[in-house]
Design a protein around this motif. Sequence first.
Motif, PDB file in Angstrom:
ATOM      1  N   LYS A  66     -48.001  15.648 -32.497  1.00  0.00           N
ATOM      2  CA  LYS A  66     -48.872  16.827 -32.583  1.00  0.00           C
ATOM      3  C   LYS A  66     -49.364  17.300 -31.208  1.00  0.00           C
ATOM      4  CE  LYS A  66     -53.229  14.346 -33.541  1.00  0.00           C
ATOM      5  NZ  LYS A  66     -53.751  14.425 -32.189  1.00  0.00           N
ATOM      6  N   ASP A  67     -49.256  16.422 -30.192  1.00  0.00           N
ATOM      7  CA  ASP A  67     -49.750  16.788 -28.855  1.00  0.00           C
ATOM      8  C   ASP A  67     -48.651  16.985 -27.811  1.00  0.00           C
ATOM      9  OD1 ASP A  67     -52.530  16.649 -29.546  1.00  0.00           O
ATOM     10  OD2 ASP A  67     -52.347  14.460 -29.538  1.00  0.00           O
ATOM     11  N   LYS A  68     -47.405  16.743 -28.218  1.00  0.00           N
ATOM     12  CA  LYS A  68     -46.322  16.794 -27.226  1.00  0.00           C
ATOM     13  C   LYS A  68     -46.166  18.161 -26.568  1.00  0.00           C
ATOM     14  CE  LYS A  68     -43.306  12.911 -28.394  1.00  0.00           C
ATOM     15  NZ  LYS A  68     -43.359  12.223 -27.087  1.00  0.00           N
ATOM     16  N   MET A  69     -46.474  19.227 -27.299  1.00  0.00           N
ATOM     17  CA  MET A  69     -46.309  20.571 -26.742  1.00  0.00           C
ATOM     18  C   MET A  69     -47.646  21.196 -26.351  1.00  0.00           C
ATOM     19  SD  MET A  69     -43.129  20.950 -26.376  1.00  0.00           S
ATOM     20  CE  MET A  69     -42.849  22.714 -26.145  1.00  0.00           C
ATOM     21  N   SER A  70     -48.664  20.356 -26.122  1.00  0.00           N
ATOM     22  CA  SER A  70     -49.944  20.891 -25.635  1.00  0.00           C
ATOM     23  C   SER A  70     -49.815  21.238 -24.149  1.00  0.00           C
ATOM     24  CB  SER A  70     -51.080  19.892 -25.889  1.00  0.00           C
ATOM     25  OG  SER A  70     -50.845  18.693 -25.188  1.00  0.00           O
ATOM     26  N   SER A  71     -50.855  21.853 -23.594  1.00  0.00           N
ATOM     27  CA  SER A  71     -50.782  22.335 -22.210  1.00  0.00           C
ATOM     28  C   SER A  71     -50.819  21.184 -21.215  1.00  0.00           C
ATOM     29  CB  SER A  71     -51.971  23.247 -21.909  1.00  0.00           C
ATOM     30  OG  SER A  71     -51.921  24.355 -22.760  1.00  0.00           O
ATOM     31  N   PRO A  72     -50.073  21.321 -20.129  1.00  0.00           N
ATOM     32  CA  PRO A  72     -50.119  20.305 -19.077  1.00  0.00           C
ATOM     33  C   PRO A  72     -51.528  20.221 -18.473  1.00  0.00           C
ATOM     34  CG  PRO A  72     -48.259  21.787 -18.732  1.00  0.00           C
ATOM     35  CD  PRO A  72     -49.102  22.385 -19.809  1.00  0.00           C
ATOM     36  N   LYS A  73     -51.900  19.052 -18.006  1.00  0.00           N
ATOM     37  CA  LYS A  73     -53.155  18.932 -17.256  1.00  0.00           C
ATOM     38  C   LYS A  73     -53.065  17.788 -16.265  1.00  0.00           C
ATOM     39  CE  LYS A  73     -55.837  16.158 -20.513  1.00  0.00           C
ATOM     40  NZ  LYS A  73     -57.046  16.043 -21.321  1.00  0.00           N
ATOM     41  N   TYR A  74     -54.086  17.680 -15.444  1.00  0.00           N
ATOM     42  CA  TYR A  74     -54.066  16.754 -14.331  1.00  0.00           C
ATOM     43  C   TYR A  74     -55.444  16.145 -14.161  1.00  0.00           C
ATOM     44  CZ  TYR A  74     -53.407  15.207  -9.492  1.00  0.00           C
ATOM     45  OH  TYR A  74     -53.316  14.457  -8.347  1.00  0.00           O
ATOM     46  N   GLN A  75     -55.506  14.823 -14.106  1.00  0.00           N
ATOM     47  CA  GLN A  75     -56.771  14.151 -13.812  1.00  0.00           C
ATOM     48  C   GLN A  75     -56.564  13.262 -12.586  1.00  0.00           C
ATOM     49  OE1 GLN A  75     -58.743  12.461 -17.579  1.00  0.00           O
ATOM     50  NE2 GLN A  75     -56.662  12.797 -18.311  1.00  0.00           N
ATOM     51  N   GLY A  76     -57.251  13.586 -11.530  1.00  0.00           N
ATOM     52  CA  GLY A  76     -57.254  12.717 -10.357  1.00  0.00           C
ATOM     53  C   GLY A  76     -58.493  11.846 -10.437  1.00  0.00           C
ATOM     54  N   ILE A  77     -58.312  10.545 -10.422  1.00  0.00           N
ATOM     55  CA  ILE A  77     -59.459   9.639 -10.560  1.00  0.00           C
ATOM     56  C   ILE A  77     -59.563   8.812  -9.283  1.00  0.00           C
ATOM     57  CG2 ILE A  77     -60.498   7.817 -11.958  1.00  0.00           C
ATOM     58  CD1 ILE A  77     -58.378   8.798 -14.172  1.00  0.00           C
ATOM     59  N   SER A  78     -60.560   9.140  -8.459  1.00  0.00           N
ATOM     60  CA  SER A  78     -60.698   8.395  -7.206  1.00  0.00           C
ATOM     61  C   SER A  78     -61.364   7.056  -7.491  1.00  0.00           C
ATOM     62  CB  SER A  78     -61.532   9.190  -6.207  1.00  0.00           C
ATOM     63  OG  SER A  78     -62.875   9.197  -6.632  1.00  0.00           O
ATOM     64  N   ASN A  79     -61.113   6.109  -6.621  1.00  0.00           N
ATOM     65  CA  ASN A  79     -61.709   4.785  -6.815  1.00  0.00           C
ATOM     66  C   ASN A  79     -63.235   4.869  -6.788  1.00  0.00           C
ATOM     67  OD1 ASN A  79     -62.578   1.874  -5.657  1.00  0.00           O
ATOM     68  ND2 ASN A  79     -60.766   1.767  -6.960  1.00  0.00           N
ATOM     69  N   ALA A  80     -63.765   5.768  -5.953  1.00  0.00           N
ATOM     70  CA  ALA A  80     -65.225   5.897  -5.825  1.00  0.00           C
ATOM     71  C   ALA A  80     -65.875   6.278  -7.157  1.00  0.00           C
ATOM     72  CB  ALA A  80     -65.561   6.932  -4.761  1.00  0.00           C
ATOM     73  N   GLU A  81     -65.188   7.121  -7.942  1.00  0.00           N
ATOM     74  CA  GLU A  81     -65.804   7.577  -9.194  1.00  0.00           C
ATOM     75  C   GLU A  81     -65.424   6.696 -10.390  1.00  0.00           C
ATOM     76  OE1 GLU A  81     -64.269  11.484 -10.507  1.00  0.00           O
ATOM     77  OE2 GLU A  81     -62.499  11.045  -9.323  1.00  0.00           O
ATOM     78  N   MET A  82     -64.597   5.693 -10.151  1.00  0.00           N
ATOM     79  CA  MET A  82     -64.166   4.829 -11.244  1.00  0.00           C
ATOM     80  C   MET A  82     -65.304   3.930 -11.708  1.00  0.00           C
ATOM     81  SD  MET A  82     -60.618   2.751 -10.914  1.00  0.00           S
ATOM     82  CE  MET A  82     -59.629   4.134 -10.335  1.00  0.00           C
ATOM     83  N   LYS A  83     -65.452   3.781 -13.017  1.00  0.00           N
ATOM     84  CA  LYS A  83     -66.479   2.893 -13.574  1.00  0.00           C
ATOM     85  C   LYS A  83     -66.135   1.448 -13.217  1.00  0.00           C
ATOM     86  CE  LYS A  83     -69.446   3.661 -16.200  1.00  0.00           C
ATOM     87  NZ  LYS A  83     -70.849   3.942 -15.827  1.00  0.00           N
ATOM     88  N   LYS A  84     -67.120   0.739 -12.648  1.00  0.00           N
ATOM     89  CA  LYS A  84     -66.878  -0.652 -12.261  1.00  0.00           C
ATOM     90  C   LYS A  84     -67.899  -1.565 -12.951  1.00  0.00           C
ATOM     91  CE  LYS A  84     -64.960   0.673  -7.796  1.00  0.00           C
ATOM     92  NZ  LYS A  84     -65.259   2.118  -7.831  1.00  0.00           N
TER      93      LYS A  84
END
Length: 291
Positions: free
Chosen positions: A136-154
């Motif tokens: 159901k999601d294969k033809m959804s819109s492309p997107k991009y998430q850049g996750i920097s180490n600084a903002e990563m939950k630790k």
Amino acid sequence: MKTKQIERVLTPPPPHMVGDGFRVHNYIPSGLGVGFERMDPFILMDYNSKFYFSPTDQPRGVGVHPHRGFETVTIAYKGSVAHHDSAGNSGVIKEGDVQWMTAASGVLHKEYHEENFSKAGGDFQMVQLWVNLPAKDKMSSPKYQGISNAEMKKVKLPANAGVVEVIAGEFNGEKGSASTFTPLHLLNAKLNKGGKATFNFPENYNTAVLVIEGNIKVNNSDAIKTDGLGLFKNEGEEFTIEASDDAVVLILSGEPINEHIAAQGPFVMNTRAELMQAMSDFNMGKFGYLE
Ligand code: MN
């Protein structure tokens, strides 16, 4: 709670080059008996174990190519990678960062060593996962998430055992920032020598650990060396990792999508007809344009 036991420990298959910039061990799907379905929704794992690239003025990498039907997740442990895609997204991921690209209905992209890293040369170590999307999601819109180490939950572990970085899903109730289409957990455990961490995932979730640095013991019994992959049985929920020396471990666990997989090259769909459509759309230029 029942212990989730290791089913198999795999050592890296011989590496091959993807373009001229990624020297990868293809753990999934591989000749090691780990097919597309075994770690569903993680349908591909290419592991660039630590490898020294010499300085060059011509950044190494892989040129423009398409994807449809899934997400590519790139985790940088050493070195840095630049990315451009036909949806207009671009970014650089450095040591400790993660790039989560949803190809979905289709993008063209290219993946290169970042310019300054290329000029200086150095150790390069990455993981690229392909995370499947439900029909159901294969033809959804492309997107991009850049996750920097600084903002990563630790999440700090007790007894100075180390820290768990939550890329996606959660650990001890702390949620990662990546948004996913199906339930999954993607964690980096950075453990000090002798440090322990305990993980809980549902029985039916396909679960594995990849040892990036150091050596570990799982459930106080199964040893996994640097670059090794431990696959868990689909029984029990809880397992413990103990670092035999300072260690970095990638932990993957996801609810299987359990749909038929029709895959060819850079396309992963549900049926043969959808694959033919993907190739036709690509040939007709429907994936956009990227120089
Ligand atoms: Mn790609």
